[in-house]
Design a protein around this motif. Structure first.
Motif, PDB file in Angstrom:
ATOM      1  N   ARG A 247      -9.923  52.736  10.896  1.00  0.00           N
ATOM      2  CA  ARG A 247      -8.653  52.920  10.145  1.00  0.00           C
ATOM      3  C   ARG A 247      -6.810  51.986  10.772  1.00  0.00           C
ATOM      4  O   ARG A 247      -7.279  50.584   9.874  1.00  0.00           O
ATOM      5  CB  ARG A 247      -8.111  53.964   9.615  1.00  0.00           C
ATOM      6  CG  ARG A 247      -6.518  53.789   8.450  1.00  0.00           C
ATOM      7  CD  ARG A 247      -7.163  54.829   7.754  1.00  0.00           C
ATOM      8  NE  ARG A 247      -6.025  55.733   7.491  1.00  0.00           N
ATOM      9  CZ  ARG A 247      -6.030  57.376   7.260  1.00  0.00           C
ATOM     10  NH1 ARG A 247      -5.259  57.042   6.233  1.00  0.00           N
ATOM     11  NH2 ARG A 247      -4.773  58.272   8.529  1.00  0.00           N
ATOM     12  N   ASP A 248      -7.010  52.579  12.184  1.00  0.00           N
ATOM     13  CA  ASP A 248      -6.016  52.040  12.909  1.00  0.00           C
ATOM     14  C   ASP A 248      -6.191  50.260  13.444  1.00  0.00           C
ATOM     15  O   ASP A 248      -5.257  49.412  12.527  1.00  0.00           O
ATOM     16  CB  ASP A 248      -5.747  52.931  14.205  1.00  0.00           C
ATOM     17  CG  ASP A 248      -5.276  53.702  13.374  1.00  0.00           C
ATOM     18  OD1 ASP A 248      -4.744  54.404  12.273  1.00  0.00           O
ATOM     19  OD2 ASP A 248      -5.013  54.927  14.495  1.00  0.00           O
ATOM     20  N   GLU A 249      -7.191  50.043  13.604  1.00  0.00           N
ATOM     21  CA  GLU A 249      -8.096  48.636  13.810  1.00  0.00           C
ATOM     22  C   GLU A 249      -7.635  47.850  12.746  1.00  0.00           C
ATOM     23  O   GLU A 249      -7.678  46.619  12.622  1.00  0.00           O
ATOM     24  CB  GLU A 249      -8.792  48.547  14.703  1.00  0.00           C
ATOM     25  CG  GLU A 249      -9.208  49.041  16.255  1.00  0.00           C
ATOM     26  CD  GLU A 249     -10.991  49.683  16.412  1.00  0.00           C
ATOM     27  OE1 GLU A 249     -10.975  49.765  16.870  1.00  0.00           O
ATOM     28  OE2 GLU A 249     -11.683  49.255  15.151  1.00  0.00           O
ATOM     29  N   ALA A 250      -8.384  48.168  11.904  1.00  0.00           N
ATOM     30  CA  ALA A 250      -8.181  47.513   9.751  1.00  0.00           C
ATOM     31  C   ALA A 250      -6.982  47.581   9.751  1.00  0.00           C
ATOM     32  O   ALA A 250      -6.768  46.410   9.684  1.00  0.00           O
ATOM     33  CB  ALA A 250      -8.801  48.243   9.125  1.00  0.00           C
ATOM     34  N   VAL A 251      -5.708  48.209  10.467  1.00  0.00           N
ATOM     35  CA  VAL A 251      -4.560  48.300   9.219  1.00  0.00           C
ATOM     36  C   VAL A 251      -3.555  47.289  10.383  1.00  0.00           C
ATOM     37  O   VAL A 251      -3.139  46.706  10.356  1.00  0.00           O
ATOM     38  CB  VAL A 251      -3.963  49.237   9.209  1.00  0.00           C
ATOM     39  CG1 VAL A 251      -2.143  48.964   9.366  1.00  0.00           C
ATOM     40  CG2 VAL A 251      -4.551  50.638   8.440  1.00  0.00           C
ATOM     41  N   ALA A 252      -3.790  47.626  11.878  1.00  0.00           N
ATOM     42  CA  ALA A 252      -3.283  46.113  12.991  1.00  0.00           C
ATOM     43  C   ALA A 252      -4.423  44.561  12.184  1.00  0.00           C
ATOM     44  O   ALA A 252      -2.542  44.536  12.124  1.00  0.00           O
ATOM     45  CB  ALA A 252      -3.643  46.433  14.037  1.00  0.00           C
ATOM     46  N   ILE A 253      -5.457  44.914  12.499  1.00  0.00           N
ATOM     47  CA  ILE A 253      -5.597  43.278  11.782  1.00  0.00           C
ATOM     48  C   ILE A 253      -4.699  42.613  10.697  1.00  0.00           C
ATOM     49  O   ILE A 253      -4.217  41.955  10.617  1.00  0.00           O
ATOM     50  CB  ILE A 253      -6.824  43.325  11.513  1.00  0.00           C
ATOM     51  CG1 ILE A 253      -8.255  43.397  12.938  1.00  0.00           C
ATOM     52  CG2 ILE A 253      -7.624  41.560  11.174  1.00  0.00           C
ATOM     53  CD1 ILE A 253      -9.389  43.517  12.200  1.00  0.00           C
ATOM     54  N   ALA A 254      -4.672  43.483   9.468  1.00  0.00           N
ATOM     55  CA  ALA A 254      -4.055  43.267   7.775  1.00  0.00           C
ATOM     56  C   ALA A 254      -2.572  43.397   8.413  1.00  0.00           C
ATOM     57  O   ALA A 254      -2.215  41.890   7.597  1.00  0.00           O
ATOM     58  CB  ALA A 254      -4.234  44.102   7.410  1.00  0.00           C
ATOM     59  N   ASP A 255      -1.900  44.307   9.070  1.00  0.00           N
ATOM     60  CA  ASP A 255      -1.244  43.924   9.371  1.00  0.00           C
ATOM     61  C   ASP A 255      -0.397  42.383  10.437  1.00  0.00           C
ATOM     62  O   ASP A 255       0.943  41.918  10.419  1.00  0.00           O
ATOM     63  CB  ASP A 255      -0.027  44.661  10.286  1.00  0.00           C
ATOM     64  CG  ASP A 255       0.218  46.226   9.779  1.00  0.00           C
ATOM     65  OD1 ASP A 255       1.229  46.085   8.804  1.00  0.00           O
ATOM     66  OD2 ASP A 255       0.395  47.218  10.057  1.00  0.00           O
ATOM     67  N   SER A 256      -1.293  41.568  10.508  1.00  0.00           N
ATOM     68  CA  SER A 256      -1.284  40.518  11.368  1.00  0.00           C
ATOM     69  C   SER A 256      -0.907  39.247  10.795  1.00  0.00           C
ATOM     70  O   SER A 256      -2.089  38.177  11.075  1.00  0.00           O
ATOM     71  CB  SER A 256      -2.128  40.667  12.950  1.00  0.00           C
ATOM     72  OG  SER A 256      -3.916  40.128  12.280  1.00  0.00           O
ATOM     73  N   LEU A 257      -1.623  39.588   9.549  1.00  0.00           N
ATOM     74  CA  LEU A 257      -2.149  37.957   8.676  1.00  0.00           C
ATOM     75  C   LEU A 257      -0.321  37.480   8.911  1.00  0.00           C
ATOM     76  O   LEU A 257       0.255  37.617   8.098  1.00  0.00           O
ATOM     77  CB  LEU A 257      -1.777  38.682   6.910  1.00  0.00           C
ATOM     78  CG  LEU A 257      -2.608  38.689   6.427  1.00  0.00           C
ATOM     79  CD1 LEU A 257      -2.661  38.746   4.902  1.00  0.00           C
ATOM     80  CD2 LEU A 257      -3.972  38.007   6.876  1.00  0.00           C
TER      81      LEU A 257
END
Lengths: 239, 190
Positions: A228-238
């Motif tokens: 989940r943390d990896e996914a959120v970090a990717i999402a935050d980097s849009l």
């Protein structure tokens, strides 16, 4: 400063601007209530409603599934969590008229700004799907890691309020860029509801862990073998 | 400014970032007038209240991204401008600038030559507003920022998110277009 600039500054005082309303209380209420309310979008409701409805259904809640089926008719995606084993991921997508394009072409083929997560960099492949009569596509997909990691961007809004109610086992709330997001941990079946309201099942494969969120008028779905943390970090980097 | 500013924006932003809603409410109260004027001047019309409420909610959620590189006001107004553009996109129209009614002019009571001057000045303002309405959106946005909201060049850069060079060139081009649109009117009046 020349005459025209002076005139413009003078004109400023003559322009009719109604007294400012007091929005402090309204803003406080909104911030104290984490769930976004529909009233927020009352001016967009008049626009063509291409709502992306994502329903996450835990097993054993078939009654809810039936109730949801009506809601899902609008447009969008439905996710049903499954306890079955994941099948190999080499099957056609449920997205209609999907085709590979270059990133530049994809940007022209959709009506929304196509953003790329800075953390992932340029995608290995880009696809667009579900065009309307004018050729504007509703979905753009960025593929990474040989297709094992994908970002779908949908022209439309997720009903986050509905999403939140649908949360059950294997499904958790997360936050992307301060907004509400939903994390589906583990394999699940995926359904796409196209423009015509046709439900397209993706039966042959189960989706990997998925994060769903909304930014601006675009709904995003990130799928891959991620925490989940990896996914959120990717999402935050849009970007 | 009417606000009793015992704390400056920077301090309020810091507190709000840590979840202090009272501090954020003070920021909202302090910037409501300017946010509302911006939304109206950019054409939000009767939706201006919705636009600014949405902008304030979004600004709070994005506070962690505000790093103090511009004034809080310019950063907030950028969000207001963006929300107004979203509104236009969904609504398909934008409300134009509206000139205050002549009756609101305190000088309209006077008589004689002064009254004639007043009428001429009023006509000139109306011509200016008509010309502004004819400008492309981006030209109008930069005029609104520089002359109606009185933003500095730095603040305009932050608000519109354009490079400084673009703000400069767009401003002079917009002024040139305005002059071109006003010229025929001047010939007629003269």
């Amino acid at each position: 400063m020349d005459d025209l600039e002076r005139e413009l500054r003078d004109l400023s005082g003559w322009l009719e601007t109604p007294d400012a309303p007091d929005v402090t209380a309204g803003v406080r209420v909104r911030l104290a209530t984490p769930a976004p309310r529909w009233r927020r979008w009352r001016y967009s409701a008049a626009a063509v409603l291409v709502a992306l409805v994502v329903a996450v259904l835990p097993p054993g809640r078939a009654a809810l599934a039936d109730a949801v089926a009506g809601l899902v008719r609008f447009a969008g995606i439905r996710i049903v969590t499954s306890t079955g084993p994941a099948s190999p991921a080499a099957t056609p997508s449920p997205l209609p008229s999907r085709r590979p394009v270059a990133l530049d072409e994809a940007r022209r083929a959709v009506r929304f700004p196509l953003r790329v997560p800075a953390k992932l960099g340029p995608p290995e492949q880009v696809q667009v799907a579900d065009p309307d009569a004018t050729g504007a596509h509703r979905v753009a997909t960025l593929l990474y890691r040989g297709g094992a990691l994908r970002v779908d961007a949908f022209d439309g809004r997720v009903d986050l309020l509905f999403l939140k109610r649908a949360v059950g086992p294997g499904v958790a709330l997360a936050h992307v860029d301060g907004g509400l997001a939903v994390w589906v941990d583990g394999p699940h079946a995926l359904t796409y509801v196209d423009r015509a309201g046709t439900v397209r099942e993706e039966t042959a494969r189960l989706a990997a862990s998925t994060l769903i969120w909304q930014e601006g008028d675009v709904a995003y779905r990130l799928e891959g073998a991620l925490t989940r943390d990896e996914a959120v970090a990717i999402a935050d980097s849009l970007d | 400014m009417a606000r009793e500013a015992t704390l400056d924006d920077e301090e309020l932003v810091n507190r709000a970032r840590h979840g202090d809603l009272t501090a954020y409410a003070a920021l909202v109260a302090g910037h409501t007038a300017s946010a509302h004027r911006t939304a109206v001047l950019l054409g939000a019309g009767p939706d201006a209240e919705d636009v600014i409420q949405e902008a304030f909610v979004k600004a709070y959620r994005k506070l962690s991204r505000y790093r103090g590189e511009s004034s809080f006001r310019a950063w907030l107004l950028a969000i207001v401008a963006n929300e107004t553009r979203n509104l236009h996109r969904t609504r398909g129209r934008r409300d134009g600038l509206v000139l205050r009614a002549a009756a609101a002019d305190p000088r309209s009571e006077v008589a004689g030559d002064v009254a004639v001057d007043t009428v001429l000045a009023g006509e000139r303002r109306a011509a200016l507003v008509r010309a502004l309405r004819l400008l492309p959106v981006k030209d109008r946005e930069v005029i609104v920022c520089r002359f109606f909201l009185d933003l500095s060049e730095d603040e305009t850069v932050a608000m519109l998110g354009w490079p400084r060079g673009t703000v400069k060139s767009r401003t002079s081009r917009a002024l040139a277009k305005l002059r071109g649109l006003l010229d025929p009117a001047e010939v007629r009046c003269g």
